[in-house]
Write a protein that holds these residues in place. Structure first.
Motif, PDB file in Angstrom:
ATOM      1  N   GLY A 263      11.411 -11.715 -14.581  1.00 32.04           N
ATOM      2  CA  GLY A 263      10.411 -11.698 -15.636  1.00 32.04           C
ATOM      3  C   GLY A 263       9.938 -10.304 -15.975  1.00 32.04           C
ATOM      4  N   GLY A 264      10.808  -9.317 -15.805  1.00 38.47           N
ATOM      5  CA  GLY A 264      10.454  -7.939 -16.133  1.00 38.47           C
ATOM      6  C   GLY A 264       9.730  -7.190 -15.035  1.00 38.47           C
ATOM      7  N   THR A 265       9.425  -7.863 -13.933  1.00 30.94           N
ATOM      8  CA  THR A 265       8.738  -7.232 -12.803  1.00 30.94           C
ATOM      9  C   THR A 265       9.724  -7.001 -11.669  1.00 30.94           C
ATOM     10  N   GLN A 266       9.672  -5.807 -11.079  1.00 34.59           N
ATOM     11  CA  GLN A 266      10.623  -5.450 -10.022  1.00 34.59           C
ATOM     12  C   GLN A 266      10.159  -5.982  -8.667  1.00 34.59           C
ATOM     13  N   TYR A 267      11.001  -6.806  -8.057  1.00 33.52           N
ATOM     14  CA  TYR A 267      10.704  -7.363  -6.743  1.00 33.52           C
ATOM     15  C   TYR A 267      11.717  -6.940  -5.680  1.00 33.52           C
ATOM     16  N   GLY A 268      12.895  -6.542  -6.102  1.00 35.94           N
ATOM     17  CA  GLY A 268      13.941  -6.227  -5.148  1.00 35.94           C
ATOM     18  C   GLY A 268      14.601  -4.897  -5.438  1.00 35.94           C
ATOM     19  N   VAL A 269      15.194  -4.321  -4.390  1.00 39.28           N
ATOM     20  CA  VAL A 269      15.914  -3.057  -4.492  1.00 39.28           C
ATOM     21  C   VAL A 269      17.320  -3.266  -3.947  1.00 39.28           C
TER      22      VAL A 269
ATOM     23  N   ALA B 218      19.717   0.866 -15.525  1.00 39.69           N
ATOM     24  CA  ALA B 218      18.988  -0.319 -15.987  1.00 39.69           C
ATOM     25  C   ALA B 218      19.621  -1.601 -15.480  1.00 39.69           C
ATOM     26  N   GLY B 219      20.963  -1.640 -15.424  1.00 39.34           N
ATOM     27  CA  GLY B 219      21.646  -2.845 -14.976  1.00 39.34           C
ATOM     28  C   GLY B 219      21.297  -3.236 -13.559  1.00 39.34           C
ATOM     29  N   TRP B 220      21.287  -2.266 -12.649  1.00 41.36           N
ATOM     30  CA  TRP B 220      20.968  -2.564 -11.252  1.00 41.36           C
ATOM     31  C   TRP B 220      19.490  -2.887 -11.075  1.00 41.36           C
ATOM     32  N   LYS B 221      18.617  -2.230 -11.852  1.00 39.80           N
ATOM     33  CA  LYS B 221      17.189  -2.554 -11.750  1.00 39.80           C
ATOM     34  C   LYS B 221      16.916  -3.976 -12.234  1.00 39.80           C
ATOM     35  N   SER B 222      17.590  -4.376 -13.304  1.00 43.48           N
ATOM     36  CA  SER B 222      17.334  -5.701 -13.855  1.00 43.48           C
ATOM     37  C   SER B 222      17.752  -6.808 -12.895  1.00 43.48           C
ATOM     38  N   LEU B 223      18.783  -6.560 -12.077  1.00 41.32           N
ATOM     39  CA  LEU B 223      19.214  -7.564 -11.111  1.00 41.32           C
ATOM     40  C   LEU B 223      18.192  -7.772  -9.996  1.00 41.32           C
ATOM     41  N   GLY B 224      17.316  -6.797  -9.796  1.00 40.25           N
ATOM     42  CA  GLY B 224      16.274  -6.922  -8.776  1.00 40.25           C
ATOM     43  C   GLY B 224      14.920  -7.265  -9.368  1.00 40.25           C
ATOM     44  N   ALA B 225      14.897  -7.612 -10.663  1.00 39.57           N
ATOM     45  CA  ALA B 225      13.649  -7.938 -11.345  1.00 39.57           C
ATOM     46  C   ALA B 225      13.633  -9.398 -11.766  1.00 39.57           C
TER      47      ALA B 225
ATOM     48  N   VAL C  66       7.385  -4.458  -6.050  1.00 38.46           N
ATOM     49  CA  VAL C  66       7.537  -3.210  -5.311  1.00 38.46           C
ATOM     50  C   VAL C  66       6.337  -2.304  -5.593  1.00 38.46           C
ATOM     51  N   SER C  67       6.115  -1.358  -4.711  1.00 40.43           N
ATOM     52  CA  SER C  67       5.003  -0.426  -4.882  1.00 40.43           C
ATOM     53  C   SER C  67       5.286   0.547  -6.017  1.00 40.43           C
ATOM     54  N   PRO C  68       4.262   1.210  -6.562  1.00 42.66           N
ATOM     55  CA  PRO C  68       4.490   2.227  -7.598  1.00 42.66           C
ATOM     56  C   PRO C  68       5.428   3.330  -7.117  1.00 42.66           C
ATOM     57  N   GLN C  69       5.353   3.676  -5.824  1.00 41.37           N
ATOM     58  CA  GLN C  69       6.222   4.720  -5.290  1.00 41.37           C
ATOM     59  C   GLN C  69       7.688   4.274  -5.325  1.00 41.37           C
ATOM     60  N   ALA C  70       7.937   3.011  -4.928  1.00 41.64           N
ATOM     61  CA  ALA C  70       9.301   2.498  -4.960  1.00 41.64           C
ATOM     62  C   ALA C  70       9.794   2.381  -6.396  1.00 41.64           C
ATOM     63  N   GLN C  71       8.918   1.954  -7.300  1.00 42.21           N
ATOM     64  CA  GLN C  71       9.296   1.825  -8.703  1.00 42.21           C
ATOM     65  C   GLN C  71       9.680   3.180  -9.287  1.00 42.21           C
ATOM     66  N   ALA C  72       8.943   4.227  -8.901  1.00 36.18           N
ATOM     67  CA  ALA C  72       9.256   5.567  -9.394  1.00 36.18           C
ATOM     68  C   ALA C  72      10.633   6.018  -8.938  1.00 36.18           C
ATOM     69  N   GLN C  73      10.975   5.710  -7.678  1.00 35.67           N
ATOM     70  CA  GLN C  73      12.294   6.071  -7.168  1.00 35.67           C
ATOM     71  C   GLN C  73      13.397   5.277  -7.864  1.00 35.67           C
ATOM     72  N   LEU C  74      13.128   4.008  -8.145  1.00 33.06           N
ATOM     73  CA  LEU C  74      14.096   3.189  -8.861  1.00 33.06           C
ATOM     74  C   LEU C  74      14.339   3.735 -10.271  1.00 33.06           C
ATOM     75  N   ASP C  75      13.241   4.080 -10.968  1.00 34.29           N
ATOM     76  CA  ASP C  75      13.366   4.604 -12.325  1.00 34.29           C
ATOM     77  C   ASP C  75      14.141   5.913 -12.344  1.00 34.29           C
TER      78      ASP C  75
ATOM     79  N   SER D 248       0.831  -1.201   0.000  1.00 33.90           N
ATOM     80  CA  SER D 248       0.000   0.000   0.000  1.00 33.90           C
ATOM     81  C   SER D 248       0.860   1.243   0.000  1.00 33.90           C
ATOM     82  N   ALA D 249       0.309   2.338  -0.508  1.00 29.11           N
ATOM     83  CA  ALA D 249       1.059   3.584  -0.634  1.00 29.11           C
ATOM     84  C   ALA D 249       1.406   4.151   0.729  1.00 29.11           C
ATOM     85  N   PRO D 250       2.651   4.604   0.903  1.00 26.06           N
ATOM     86  CA  PRO D 250       3.040   5.211   2.172  1.00 26.06           C
ATOM     87  C   PRO D 250       2.394   6.570   2.340  1.00 26.06           C
ATOM     88  N   GLN D 251       2.094   6.919   3.563  1.00 24.67           N
ATOM     89  CA  GLN D 251       1.515   8.215   3.852  1.00 24.67           C
ATOM     90  C   GLN D 251       2.432   8.964   4.789  1.00 24.67           C
ATOM     91  N   GLY D 252       2.788  10.074   4.398  1.00 23.50           N
ATOM     92  CA  GLY D 252       3.198  11.010   5.384  1.00 23.50           C
ATOM     93  C   GLY D 252       4.579  11.401   5.709  1.00 23.50           C
TER      94      GLY D 252
END
Length: 401
Positions: free
Chosen positions: A155-161, A146-153, A132-141, A36-40
């Motif tokens: 099947g094309g979906t981001q699961y790790g940071v 791309a190389g570091w993001k792919s290591l945490g993905a 990961v949440s949309p908020q975390a994905q935005a920070q990653l992007d 869920s989206a973080p608040q605050g």
């Protein structure tokens, strides 16, 4: 690996995946629904943290000693800034097996810190992880290449940071021991062997090898293999696109045997090396003034944490040099030497830890797979062919091919 000129050493990076990122649930969770989206609440400028008053979180990781102590301080600061209560859950290798036990028992941690890409893939395949949440994905992007993001993905979906990287191509040395023996930091593998010979002859074994921890032995092999075989072969072996019986593996093991095969080079000899765990491998190198148990110890920049448990001071008593390049002269002819040089010159900026990219059954399990095979090799460095055969059999089983 960052290159320092053709034929010079490379820097090998290994990183830890955050699984806050990996929201583990007993039933596996909905793959289409992120946290869920973080608040605050705000922390330092530009950084937002969620308001989590009354929330209880469990964070699992395979950390002990000073590293666990330091990480616990981070968790305390997180509690202070968010209002949450966070409990550190000590995990055991392989962490995927540990997580499976916790999930089966209905008590999964909320976050897991995974030291291997293979562990992340296994967690996703077992449906234990949420994207990961949309908020975390935005920070990653915004902040990650791309190389570091792919290591945490997967099947094309981001699961790790990835939040922590370590330079795992360093050799730390006792400055007083080097001075007493009249030895200078080597730049090539040939010079390293010569320095080891001089140090051992002076009465101080050259190297403290943490043979009880198989992961350190994979790092020894990988640094030699990358320098000697080049980045393209390294990538192929990491994906098991070439077999461990390949001649390039034979050459790397033969080179490593030049060090491991000399009992007088190793603190405590072969049996002592096999009984030495990583923390001790460091502390015994920087205890005893100019007559320590060993003059050098190999591992990443995190060695400094363990040096801090001794009286030695980093930058004065404890110094460092890059893992020496394996000389192109190790190749049998000019053609292969030139091919090796070309491969090295064309390399990428870094290479991720090979064993961490493998399935955990091969690259991340104590007493099994690559860890065990290289421990057996340390015990008997002359058995190159037998080690290759064992590595290939274990790899083929783990990779399913």
């Amino acid at each position: 690996m960052r290159e320092h000129g053709t034929g010079r050493t490379h820097l090998k990076w290994a990183a830890l995946a955050v699984a806050g990122a990996l929201a583990l649930t007993a039933c596996g969770g909905d793959a289409d629904e992120g946290p869920s989206a973080p608040q605050g609440a705000t922390a330092s400028p530009g950084v937002e943290l969620p308001k989590l008053d009354g929330e209880k979180l469990q964070v699992a990781a395979v950390w002990t000693g000073p590293e666990q102590e330091n990480f616990t301080k981070v968790l305390k600061e997180f509690e202070k800034r968010t209002g949450a209560t966070v409990t550190f859950v000590p995990a055991q290798d392989p962490i995927v097996t540990f997580l499976g036990t916790k999930i089966a028992g209905g008590a999964p941690p909320d976050v897991a810190l995974l030291p291997q890409v293979g562990a992340l893939v296994s967690a996703v395949q077992n449906k234990w992880a949420q994207p990961v949440s949309p908020q975390a994905q935005a920070q990653l992007d915004k902040n990650y290449s791309a190389g570091w993001k792919s290591l945490g993905a997967v099947g094309g979906t981001q699961y790790g940071v990835y939040y922590k990287a370590a330079n795992k191509s360093l050799i730390w040395y006792n400055a007083k021991a080097f001075e007493a023996a009249g030895v200078k930091p080597p730049k090539t593998w040939k010079e390293l062997i010569a320095a080891a010979d001089t140090l051992s002859a002076s009465g101080t074994p050259a190297v403290s090898v943490a043979g009880a921890d198989g992961w350190t032995l994979t790092d020894w092999f990988e640094n030699i293999y990358l320098s000697q075989a080049g980045p393209e072969k390294y990538d192929q072996l990491a994906k098991h696109q070439i077999k461990w019986t390949d001649d390039s593996v034979k050459q790397a093991l033969t080179t490593l045997a030049e060090l491991f095969g000399r009992k007088d080079f190793l603190a405590g000899g072969t049996s002592g090396a096999l009984a030495t765990e990583f923390p001790k491998s460091v502390t015994q190198t920087f205890t005893g003034g100019d007559r320590p148990a060993a003059a050098m110890v190999f591992e990443g920049d995190f060695v400094a944490v363990n040096i801090g448990q001794t009286e030695a001071k980093v930058g004065e008593d404890a110094l460092v040099f890059p893992f020496p390049a394996v000389d192109p002269a190790a190749y049998p002819n000019d053609i292969q030497r030139n091919i090796a040089k070309a491969l090295i010159a064309a390399g990428d900026d870094f290479r991720f830890d090979m064993s961490d990219q493998a399935p955990a059954a091969f690259g991340g399990t104590p007493g099994a797979g690559e860890w065990k095979a290289l421990q057996d090799f340390l015990a008997n460095p002359s058995d190159v062919a037998g080690t290759q055969a064992k590595l290939e059999a274990d790899a083929a089983k783990a990779y399913g091919n």
